[in-house]
Design a protein around this motif. Structure first.
Motif, PDB file in Angstrom:
ATOM      1  N   SER A 147       0.842  -1.196   0.000  1.00  0.00           N
ATOM      2  CA  SER A 147       0.000   0.000   0.000  1.00  0.00           C
ATOM      3  C   SER A 147       0.876   1.245   0.000  1.00  0.00           C
ATOM      4  N   LEU A 148       0.272   2.376  -0.362  1.00  0.00           N
ATOM      5  CA  LEU A 148       0.924   3.678  -0.303  1.00  0.00           C
ATOM      6  C   LEU A 148       0.206   4.511   0.747  1.00  0.00           C
ATOM      7  N   THR A 149       0.917   4.859   1.800  1.00  0.00           N
ATOM      8  CA  THR A 149       0.369   5.662   2.893  1.00  0.00           C
ATOM      9  C   THR A 149       1.021   7.030   2.881  1.00  0.00           C
ATOM     10  N   ALA A 150       0.202   8.080   2.936  1.00  0.00           N
ATOM     11  CA  ALA A 150       0.706   9.447   3.040  1.00  0.00           C
ATOM     12  C   ALA A 150       0.566   9.915   4.481  1.00  0.00           C
ATOM     13  N   THR A 158       1.781  -1.028  -7.040  1.00  0.00           N
ATOM     14  CA  THR A 158       0.902  -1.859  -7.869  1.00  0.00           C
ATOM     15  C   THR A 158       1.669  -2.895  -8.684  1.00  0.00           C
ATOM     16  N   ALA A 159       2.849  -2.515  -9.201  1.00  0.00           N
ATOM     17  CA  ALA A 159       3.580  -3.425 -10.080  1.00  0.00           C
ATOM     18  C   ALA A 159       4.557  -4.328  -9.334  1.00  0.00           C
ATOM     19  N   TYR A 160       5.182  -3.797  -8.263  1.00  0.00           N
ATOM     20  CA  TYR A 160       6.233  -4.548  -7.588  1.00  0.00           C
ATOM     21  C   TYR A 160       5.843  -4.995  -6.185  1.00  0.00           C
ATOM     22  N   GLY A 161       4.652  -4.637  -5.724  1.00  0.00           N
ATOM     23  CA  GLY A 161       4.196  -5.070  -4.411  1.00  0.00           C
ATOM     24  C   GLY A 161       4.890  -4.406  -3.253  1.00  0.00           C
ATOM     25  N   ALA A 162       5.477  -3.226  -3.479  1.00  0.00           N
ATOM     26  CA  ALA A 162       6.171  -2.523  -2.400  1.00  0.00           C
ATOM     27  C   ALA A 162       5.170  -1.942  -1.404  1.00  0.00           C
ATOM     28  N   THR A 163       5.669  -1.649  -0.210  1.00  0.00           N
ATOM     29  CA  THR A 163       4.930  -0.905   0.804  1.00  0.00           C
ATOM     30  C   THR A 163       5.636   0.432   0.965  1.00  0.00           C
ATOM     31  N   VAL A 164       4.917   1.518   0.692  1.00  0.00           N
ATOM     32  CA  VAL A 164       5.528   2.844   0.648  1.00  0.00           C
ATOM     33  C   VAL A 164       4.849   3.756   1.660  1.00  0.00           C
ATOM     34  N   VAL A 165       5.649   4.472   2.439  1.00  0.00           N
ATOM     35  CA  VAL A 165       5.161   5.468   3.388  1.00  0.00           C
ATOM     36  C   VAL A 165       5.789   6.803   2.999  1.00  0.00           C
TER      37      VAL A 165
END
Length: 229
Positions: free
Chosen positions: A35-38, A190-197
């Motif tokens: 997921s991408l969390t801001a 979406t493409a690489y399954g990363a978790t981004v904060v």
């Protein structure tokens, strides 16, 4: 949904007595995989302290931080250093690339520091994924700001970390370039399954996030997911 990063009643204060600054106050948060969390809030709200404690760059004064179920807030400095190298990626506003190294060498640096085999072909593939095919031998001074930030993102992803923390990654870029970098962070989920904060002031980041956390005076005052974010 799996919680990859958990903060339980985390507080961080600096100083003593009447001069004590409470940067975080009993903050609870769960950050989820893929997921991408801001993380947003005004200056002085505790955003940077949140990132530092969540990423193991600073220790909370109280409370616990767990990454993948492992408590990191009680680790020694050597353990934390190894964990950050292997399981956490960082993207900074100022890029933090080494000017004497090529783009490829900058991307491979986390593997080198962690004592892992360096695979130049893998680094070139990663650079191609972020739109820098053919620029592996360029040094930072030969790249635009947006290109340097793309190198930084490739460097953050090369170890396949559990979480990538981005500290104001669009803050030093013009609007069009920032939009491209934001799209790349979104694609890494979406493409690489990363978790981004992403710690940011930029409302455009929040508009592309799966979740928005808003801090004020060291407290979590707003937490929403999905389309409402």
């Amino acid at each position: 949904m799996e919680a990859i990063l958990e903060l339980d009643r985390v507080s961080r204060f600096y100083g003593r007595g009447r001069g004590t600054v409470h940067a975080l106050r009993d903050l609870d948060a769960r950050l989820y995989a893929h997921s991408l969390t801001a993380v947003m809030g005004p200056s002085g709200s505790g955003k940077s302290t949140f990132l530092q404690c969540a990423a193991g760059l600073d220790r909370p004064s109280s409370g616990t931080v767990r990454l993948g179920g492992q408590e990191i807030s009680a680790m020694g400095e050597r353990q934390l250093t190894r964990l950050r190298r292997a399981r956490i990626g960082f993207v900074f506003q100022s890029f933090n690339l080494l000017p004497t190294l090529t783009a490829q060498e900058n991307v491979l640096l986390p593997l080198r520091l962690d004592g892992k085999p360096r695979d130049p072909a893998r680094a070139r593939r990663m650079l191609a994924r972020v739109g820098l095919d053919g620029r592996a031998d360029a040094r930072p001074g030969e790249l635009s700001g947006g290109q340097q930030q793309r190198v930084a993102i490739a460097r953050a992803l090369i170890t396949e970390p559990d979480v990538v923390f981005a500290d104001e990654p669009t803050g030093a870029l013009d609007a069009d370039t920032a939009a491209g970098v934001l799209g790349l962070l979104r694609e890494s989920v979406t493409a690489y399954g990363a978790t981004v904060v992403v710690v940011t002031h930029d409302a455009a980041v929040a508009a592309r996030a799966d979740r928005v956390l808003r801090l004020a005076e060291g407290r979590l005052v707003y937490d929403t997911v999905g389309a409402a974010a």
